[in-house]
Motif scaffolding. Structure first.
Motif, PDB file in Angstrom:
ATOM      1  N   ALA A  59       0.824  -1.212   0.000  1.00  0.00           N
ATOM      2  CA  ALA A  59       0.000   0.000   0.000  1.00  0.00           C
ATOM      3  C   ALA A  59       0.857   1.261   0.000  1.00  0.00           C
ATOM      4  N   ASN A  60       2.108   1.144   0.383  1.00  0.00           N
ATOM      5  CA  ASN A  60       2.999   2.306   0.415  1.00  0.00           C
ATOM      6  C   ASN A  60       3.529   2.667  -0.967  1.00  0.00           C
ATOM      7  N   ASP A  61       3.213   1.868  -1.964  1.00  0.00           N
ATOM      8  CA  ASP A  61       3.717   2.090  -3.310  1.00  0.00           C
ATOM      9  C   ASP A  61       2.579   2.489  -4.250  1.00  0.00           C
ATOM     10  N   ILE A  62       2.937   3.232  -5.293  1.00  0.00           N
ATOM     11  CA  ILE A  62       2.003   3.558  -6.366  1.00  0.00           C
ATOM     12  C   ILE A  62       2.447   2.755  -7.577  1.00  0.00           C
ATOM     13  N   LYS A  63       1.516   2.049  -8.164  1.00  0.00           N
ATOM     14  CA  LYS A  63       1.837   1.203  -9.315  1.00  0.00           C
ATOM     15  C   LYS A  63       1.834   2.008 -10.617  1.00  0.00           C
TER      16      LYS A  63
END
Length: 198
Positions: A59-63
């Motif tokens: 959740a801490n990343d943006i895809k």
């Protein structure tokens, strides 16, 4: 000097406008920009401690390909590295003004610093000709709205509250100055000339 400080403040506020951007690459540790994800919250409540950690880390990343709303100042920084492309907001399109009309569009609620934000947005657009089209639209809208603001300030109602709400910050400042000047001119004329001469 006060004008310069006011312009700097307007510039800062204009850079705060939120715009949608599409990420061209995965962005690690920027997931907070997406806001809270209700599905993730629910999933975290159902999982074990170890599984919660893995979900939280993702959740801490943006895809890559994700559409995220961020302020213009951040879009400017990320666009410089070609990490994102900016999606033109509807209220910066010709279609919006064909539908609402340039003079009657409520820019005050759409973008309080419409022209400042629009200039910055134009510098971030990647499509061929998009920047020039947006700048031409800003000039056209400003010209039409300037004439309407001038006419309203000179001949409009004594209580301009309704009109002021639909104006962007620069238009509102211009209207206030023009309206105040017109009122002072009328007061001066009333004082100088007998009532029957008016």
């Amino acid at each position: 000097m006060a004008g310069s400080a006011g312009q700097e403040l307007s510039q800062l506020l204009g850079e705060e406008e939120m715009v949608w951007v599409r990420f061209h690459t995965d962005a690690f540790e920027l997931g907070f920009l997406q806001g809270p994800d209700e599905a993730l919250k629910f999933a975290l409540a159902e999982e074990t401690q170890e599984e919660q950690g893995a979900l939280q880390e993702r959740a801490n990343d943006i895809k890559k390909g994700a559409l995220v709303a961020i302020p213009l100042w951040l879009a400017k920084a990320l666009r410089g590295g070609n990490f994102i492309s900016v999606v033109t907001p509807e209220h910066y399109t010709s279609a919006f003004f064909r539908r609402t009309g340039p003079v009657t569009a409520d820019l005050g609620s759409k973008a309080p610093n419409f022209y400042i934000s629009g200039r910055l947005l134009a510098s971030l657009l990647a499509e061929a000709g998009a920047s020039e089209q947006l700048m031409a639209l800003l000039v056209e809208v400003y010209g039409q709205r300037f004439a309407a603001v001038l006419k309203s300030a000179e001949h409009g109602p004594l209580d301009p509250t309704d009109l002021r709400g639909s104006l962007d910050a620069s238009e509102r400042r211009m209207f206030d100055i023009l309206h105040s000047t017109e009122r002072k001119k009328l007061e001066w004329m009333n004082h100088l000339l007998p009532a029957e001469a008016l």
